[in-house]
Design a protein around this motif. Structure first.
Motif, PDB file in Angstrom:
ATOM      1  N   ARG A 192      10.761  13.356   4.404  1.00 30.18           N
ATOM      2  CA  ARG A 192      10.547  12.243   3.468  1.00 30.18           C
ATOM      3  C   ARG A 192       9.121  12.300   2.936  1.00 30.18           C
ATOM      4  NH1 ARG A 192      12.303   6.698   5.590  1.00 30.18           N
ATOM      5  NH2 ARG A 192      10.516   6.871   6.989  1.00 30.18           N
ATOM      6  N   PHE A 193       9.018  12.376   1.627  1.00 31.08           N
ATOM      7  CA  PHE A 193       7.735  12.328   0.935  1.00 31.08           C
ATOM      8  C   PHE A 193       7.576  10.943   0.326  1.00 31.08           C
ATOM      9  CE2 PHE A 193       5.911  13.389  -3.487  1.00 31.08           C
ATOM     10  CZ  PHE A 193       4.640  12.978  -3.140  1.00 31.08           C
ATOM     11  N   THR A 194       6.562  10.205   0.782  1.00 28.23           N
ATOM     12  CA  THR A 194       6.241   8.890   0.226  1.00 28.23           C
ATOM     13  C   THR A 194       4.974   9.037  -0.601  1.00 28.23           C
ATOM     14  OG1 THR A 194       7.242   7.793   2.139  1.00 28.23           O
ATOM     15  CG2 THR A 194       5.764   6.470   0.763  1.00 28.23           C
ATOM     16  N   TRP A 195       5.037   8.596  -1.840  1.00 29.43           N
ATOM     17  CA  TRP A 195       3.971   8.834  -2.813  1.00 29.43           C
ATOM     18  C   TRP A 195       3.384   7.494  -3.243  1.00 29.43           C
ATOM     19  CZ3 TRP A 195       5.000  11.086  -8.364  1.00 29.43           C
ATOM     20  CH2 TRP A 195       3.811  11.606  -8.881  1.00 29.43           C
ATOM     21  N   LEU A 196       2.155   7.215  -2.793  1.00 28.67           N
ATOM     22  CA  LEU A 196       1.506   5.945  -3.091  1.00 28.67           C
ATOM     23  C   LEU A 196       0.280   6.191  -3.959  1.00 28.67           C
ATOM     24  CD1 LEU A 196       1.693   4.218   0.422  1.00 28.67           C
ATOM     25  CD2 LEU A 196       3.358   4.152  -1.463  1.00 28.67           C
ATOM     26  N   ARG A 197       0.463   6.111  -5.277  1.00 30.05           N
ATOM     27  CA  ARG A 197      -0.647   6.215  -6.215  1.00 30.05           C
ATOM     28  C   ARG A 197      -1.242   4.823  -6.411  1.00 30.05           C
ATOM     29  NH1 ARG A 197       2.567   8.689 -11.053  1.00 30.05           N
ATOM     30  NH2 ARG A 197       4.086   7.280 -10.144  1.00 30.05           N
ATOM     31  N   THR A 198      -2.568   4.735  -6.442  1.00 28.71           N
ATOM     32  CA  THR A 198      -3.243   3.442  -6.447  1.00 28.71           C
ATOM     33  C   THR A 198      -2.730   2.521  -7.533  1.00 28.71           C
ATOM     34  OG1 THR A 198      -5.249   4.426  -5.539  1.00 28.71           O
ATOM     35  CG2 THR A 198      -5.471   2.272  -6.575  1.00 28.71           C
ATOM     36  N   PHE A 199      -2.592   3.045  -8.760  1.00 25.12           N
ATOM     37  CA  PHE A 199      -2.288   2.182  -9.901  1.00 25.12           C
ATOM     38  C   PHE A 199      -0.881   2.390 -10.465  1.00 25.12           C
ATOM     39  CE2 PHE A 199      -6.901   3.178 -10.028  1.00 25.12           C
ATOM     40  CZ  PHE A 199      -7.372   1.917  -9.676  1.00 25.12           C
ATOM     41  N   ASP A 200      -0.070   3.215  -9.793  1.00 17.92           N
ATOM     42  CA  ASP A 200       1.262   3.531 -10.315  1.00 17.92           C
ATOM     43  C   ASP A 200       2.359   3.150  -9.330  1.00 17.92           C
ATOM     44  OD1 ASP A 200       1.078   5.249 -12.995  1.00 17.92           O
ATOM     45  OD2 ASP A 200      -0.635   5.782 -11.737  1.00 17.92           O
ATOM     46  N   ILE A 211       2.339  11.300   1.660  1.00 17.11           N
ATOM     47  CA  ILE A 211       2.730  11.183   3.061  1.00 17.11           C
ATOM     48  C   ILE A 211       4.039  11.939   3.268  1.00 17.11           C
ATOM     49  CG2 ILE A 211       3.248   9.575   4.938  1.00 17.11           C
ATOM     50  CD1 ILE A 211       1.962   7.524   2.551  1.00 17.11           C
ATOM     51  N   MET A 212       4.031  12.914   4.140  1.00 17.03           N
ATOM     52  CA  MET A 212       5.242  13.680   4.427  1.00 17.03           C
ATOM     53  C   MET A 212       5.618  13.514   5.891  1.00 17.03           C
ATOM     54  SD  MET A 212       7.635  15.798   3.251  1.00 17.03           S
ATOM     55  CE  MET A 212       7.051  16.792   1.865  1.00 17.03           C
ATOM     56  N   GLU A 213       6.875  13.136   6.103  1.00 15.43           N
ATOM     57  CA  GLU A 213       7.440  13.071   7.448  1.00 15.43           C
ATOM     58  C   GLU A 213       8.515  14.148   7.593  1.00 15.43           C
ATOM     59  OE1 GLU A 213       8.326   8.817   8.909  1.00 15.43           O
ATOM     60  OE2 GLU A 213       8.208   8.679   6.719  1.00 15.43           O
ATOM     61  N   GLY A 214       8.668  14.655   8.784  1.00 17.00           N
ATOM     62  CA  GLY A 214       9.750  15.570   9.081  1.00 17.00           C
ATOM     63  C   GLY A 214      10.343  15.237  10.426  1.00 17.00           C
ATOM     64  N   ASP A 237      12.002  17.382  17.092  1.00 15.19           N
ATOM     65  CA  ASP A 237      10.618  17.109  16.727  1.00 15.19           C
ATOM     66  C   ASP A 237      10.485  16.071  15.612  1.00 15.19           C
ATOM     67  OD1 ASP A 237       9.484  19.062  18.489  1.00 15.19           O
ATOM     68  OD2 ASP A 237      10.161  20.610  17.096  1.00 15.19           O
ATOM     69  N   TYR A 238       9.327  15.416  15.600  1.00 10.80           N
ATOM     70  CA  TYR A 238       8.953  14.485  14.525  1.00 10.80           C
ATOM     71  C   TYR A 238       7.481  14.711  14.203  1.00 10.80           C
ATOM     72  CZ  TYR A 238       7.429  10.250  12.155  1.00 10.80           C
ATOM     73  OH  TYR A 238       6.876   9.378  11.264  1.00 10.80           O
ATOM     74  N   ARG A 239       7.143  14.638  12.923  1.00 10.42           N
ATOM     75  CA  ARG A 239       5.749  14.792  12.514  1.00 10.42           C
ATOM     76  C   ARG A 239       5.524  14.016  11.229  1.00 10.42           C
ATOM     77  NH1 ARG A 239       2.666  18.385  14.827  1.00 10.42           N
ATOM     78  NH2 ARG A 239       0.603  18.933  14.031  1.00 10.42           N
ATOM     79  N   VAL A 240       4.294  13.500  11.062  1.00  8.67           N
ATOM     80  CA  VAL A 240       3.912  12.860   9.813  1.00  8.67           C
ATOM     81  C   VAL A 240       2.479  13.258   9.498  1.00  8.67           C
ATOM     82  CG1 VAL A 240       3.280  10.716  11.023  1.00  8.67           C
ATOM     83  CG2 VAL A 240       3.647  10.689   8.546  1.00  8.67           C
ATOM     84  N   VAL A 241       2.238  13.595   8.232  1.00  2.61           N
ATOM     85  CA  VAL A 241       0.890  13.919   7.771  1.00  2.61           C
ATOM     86  C   VAL A 241       0.657  13.180   6.462  1.00  2.61           C
ATOM     87  CG1 VAL A 241       1.006  16.201   8.834  1.00  2.61           C
ATOM     88  CG2 VAL A 241       1.537  15.959   6.403  1.00  2.61           C
ATOM     89  N   SER A 242      -0.614  12.942   6.159  1.00  2.95           N
ATOM     90  CA  SER A 242      -0.970  12.282   4.911  1.00  2.95           C
ATOM     91  C   SER A 242      -2.147  13.010   4.290  1.00  2.95           C
ATOM     92  CB  SER A 242      -1.340  10.817   5.168  1.00  2.95           C
ATOM     93  OG  SER A 242      -1.733  10.195   3.955  1.00  2.95           O
ATOM     94  N   VAL A 243      -2.000  13.393   3.032  1.00  2.00           N
ATOM     95  CA  VAL A 243      -3.051  14.108   2.302  1.00  2.00           C
ATOM     96  C   VAL A 243      -3.451  13.263   1.104  1.00  2.00           C
ATOM     97  CG1 VAL A 243      -3.643  16.206   1.029  1.00  2.00           C
ATOM     98  CG2 VAL A 243      -2.198  16.340   3.070  1.00  2.00           C
TER      99      VAL A 243
END
Length: 226
Positions: free
Chosen positions: A100-108, A183-186, A191-197
């Motif tokens: 799951r890719f969650t995309w949080l742009r500040t103004f969008d 934010i990408m979760e797998g 296994d489970y993992r989450v990272v945020s770039v």
């Protein structure tokens, strides 16, 4: 300005996070709005020190504080996933593979893209809220799904491999002002993992996330992919 964080490692085994006491509905969506969408170990707090250099400029040194929890970040991300009525991915064992890719742009508008594989069936779900990623999430404006081919799945998972997702730093590995959180979760059977770039503009991680966007019918200009 971007701050790069020195991470500490945590086990990613799903057994560590499974929790049958979390109250969810039939789709594994939490019924308590205060329920975080991520295990606390995934988002430790970060300390920041300003270092004066010889030329009188300043650099920033950051490090993860072991044994802590960045409640602000976890609640911020979770608030948007609650508004999207997304399922939790860490609280139970599953017989499928999900990213799951969650995309949080500040103004969008906040968006999420969830790709699932179960046996020989591949599905992409995406949702768009009418709020803003750096502010209030708003309500669901778009909710769609698409049956994918095995080729689509293979191409995406190859990008995940190239990004070395399962070995990336856990949690939030860089921060900045405004911009966006990618934010990408797998999760799979073990296994489970989450990272945020923060605000990637190129590279293997960007390519994996952008590929999910490309599989939808959303029309997003390149300048808005921040």
């Amino acid at each position: 300005m971007t701050l790069f964080l020195t991470q500490i490692g945590f086990s990613q085994t799903i057994d560590k996070f499974v929790d049958s006491t979390i109250k969810v509905d039939s789709l594994n969506v939490p019924t308590d709005f205060k329920q975080p969408y991520f295990p606390k170990e995934m988002f430790p707090e970060v300390s920041t020190d300003w270092i004066k250099e010889n030329d009188s400029t300043y650099s920033i040194k950051t490090k993860v504080i072991e044994g802590t929890y960045d409640e602000f970040v976890a609640n911020w991300y979770s608030k948007h996933l609650h508004a999207m009525e997304e399922p939790l991915l860490f609280n139970r064992k599953i017989d499928k593979e999900i990213y799951r890719f969650t995309w949080l742009r500040t103004f969008d508008k906040p968006m999420t893209f969830r790709i699932e594989k179960k046996n020989d069936r591949f599905i992409l779900y995406w949702k768009v809220l009418n709020g803003a990623g750096g502010y209030e999430p708003g309500e669901i404006e778009i909710e769609r799904l698409k049956i994918l081919t095995e080729k689509d799945w293979t191409e995406f998972t190859q990008l995940i491999i190239e990004a070395d997702f399962w070995n990336m730093d856990l949690g939030r590995n860089s921060i900045g002002t405004d911009g966006s959180e990618w934010i990408m979760e797998g999760v799979n059977q073990t296994d489970y993992r989450v990272v945020s770039v923060w605000s990637p503009s190129k590279g293997n991680f960007y390519n994996a996330c952008n590929y999910l966007i490309s599989l939808t019918n959303l029309k997003i200009s390149e300048k808005d992919k921040y």
